[in-house]
Design a protein around this motif. Sequence first.
Motif, short mmCIF file in Angstrom:
data_model
loop_
_atom_site.label_atom_id
_atom_site.label_comp_id
_atom_site.label_asym_id
_atom_site.label_seq_id
_atom_site.Cartn_x
_atom_site.Cartn_y
_atom_site.Cartn_z
N SER A 27 0.58 -0.77 0.05
CA SER A 27 0.28 0.22 -0.17
C SER A 27 1.08 0.94 0.44
CB SER A 27 -1.13 0.13 1.56
OG SER A 27 -1.11 0.84 1.36
N ALA A 376 -8.90 -0.27 1.09
CA ALA A 376 -7.59 0.44 0.56
C ALA A 376 -7.10 2.42 0.74
CB ALA A 376 -8.08 0.32 -1.45
N TRP A 393 -4.59 -0.10 -6.41
CA TRP A 393 -4.48 -0.61 -5.16
C TRP A 393 -5.14 -2.31 -6.06
CZ3 TRP A 393 -8.65 -3.02 -2.48
CH2 TRP A 393 -7.87 -3.91 -0.84
#
Length: 578
Positions: A27, A376, A393
Amino acid sequence: MMVESATETIRTTSSNQNGVSSLSSQSEGGGREGGSNGDTNGEISPVDLLHLQQQQVCVCVFVCLCVCVCQQQLGSKQLAFQQQLIQMQQLQQQHILNLQRQGLVGLQPGQGAVPIQSLQQAMCPTDLQQLWKDVASVQSAEEAIKHEGLDLSTNSSNSTSYSASKVSPQIPHHPLPNGQNSVHTPKRDSSTHEEHTASHPLYGHGECKWPGCEALCEDMGQFIKHLNSEHALDDRSTAQCRVQMQVVQQLEIQLAKESERLQAMMTHLHMRPSEPKPFNQPLNLASSGSLLKRDSEGFPEGLPHPPTSAATPITPLRQGPSVISSSSLHGVGPIRRRNSDKFCTPIASELAQNCEFYKNADVRPPFTYASLIRHAILESPDRQLTLNEIYNWFTRMFAYFRRNTATWKNAVRHNLSLHKCFVRVENVKGAVWTVDEVEYQKRRPPKMTGSPTLVKNMISGLGFGSLNASYQAALAESSLSLLNSPTLVNNSTGASLNMLHVGHDDVSSTVEQVNSNGSCSPGLSPQQYGHHVHVKEEPAEMEEDSRPVSLIASVTQNLSMPGDERDMDEELPTEELE
DNA sequence: CCTTCACTAAACATGG
DNA sequence: CCCATGTTTAGTGAAG
């Protein structure tokens, strides 16, 4: 007995923890890339080693916590806890040193607090990737290969009684297929889905799939070049092959174990494995130690599959979920499954465990768009993402979302606009989306949060598994947050305190609690982002989420119970709660 | 059977 | 005009 329980716990936590870590790092990369589609991981550095070490320390944290909880009642004897923690950390450091020195493999089972076999058994594919990075980072591979401990094929057979899945220790004299494809699995590359993936098992999505490598290669030619130069037949590659064999073997062992556990669970619940719904297909998935092998038959229909696609789902990497948590079992089929929300399936846990699987298998994730979007966003460093970053993502985390882009992107936009919990904020750099956690929680049915009957069920029986799983996932994720938060790394008591705040719900709330430096505010107010906020009206509001203290109390109650068989690391099918 | 929820599709608006 | 982004509506199916 206590030891067994703790060991089991290690497996669970290790799996979760490592997966979550991977998720987080991904991430962060996504947060930086800001629209460009670039995977920036793949660096092999001492940081990776440190990463592994931290993960294992986290395992220790959890183990120590459990020990403390079981022996001393929760919340007491913090001093003893810390002493144990330090002790475990030291052992773990020794373990890491051994890994470095022996090329990861020469450990005797008694060395270190957690034998590597246990770790390997617990490893999800993400762990394995991490493992590979560590292997690759060992410079003295030549020494390692001379070391007799390198003979991986001999040092693991004592762990269980499963012997059916022996892998030949022979070292092929040609580049092996990708480890995820496993040494003994015939390559299935005839898929027409992605030609570049099909063309070479070690090449996919523009990067080298050699374990621990992930080097970016623009085309097949470049990849072949890279393969010949970087992964030629040398000592290191050979050692990696051996390790990969071990990995496959361990995965098979673990699969067999989990399968047996599932059978026992179903037997206990008086369920017949042959029942058509909803378990037969997941059973295939979970119970067949042979899924990995007979993958060429096609993906089991029970797996979530893309309903709109005519293409046969493919699994470019054959690693499959080392542990498919039951949250993915109880909702096969389309993404439209309320369970993940209704019953507070810890999406973070699921993703953590099967992160690599979803990344590589063309399988629809068992979560709603809303929960995925929320995850996300919360996973991002600033807890805010642009639409494009959300897209990235999705495509990065799920192979499924690498196609049919128009459909799911539309769905993402639709969800962002529709749900009040997603707040658009005009930022300096443009519009970003944030999560109003309060609103998100409002959406959720109060089943897990206040219903006396539910709490009763959880305590009395099956629900324990669910609660426990949530709690464990929360533990894992909060541990991750500790890792990611330098100010809290050493604050183990703070960690345990934070952990105790959760246990009810999607673990992402835990992330917030920890990330906000101990603050227990339920969520970020969108006003914090402050410039320009569009307020949305969501038609139907569910009952207010009254987060009860009683539930937390029940968590502690449960934790004080002996571990015995209740240490299920997955949730039981939530249907059973009904 | 009804309602709710989630997904899909599509139309439309806006701004770069 | 194209494209990305964002909003809204409608239809559908699953599940409660």
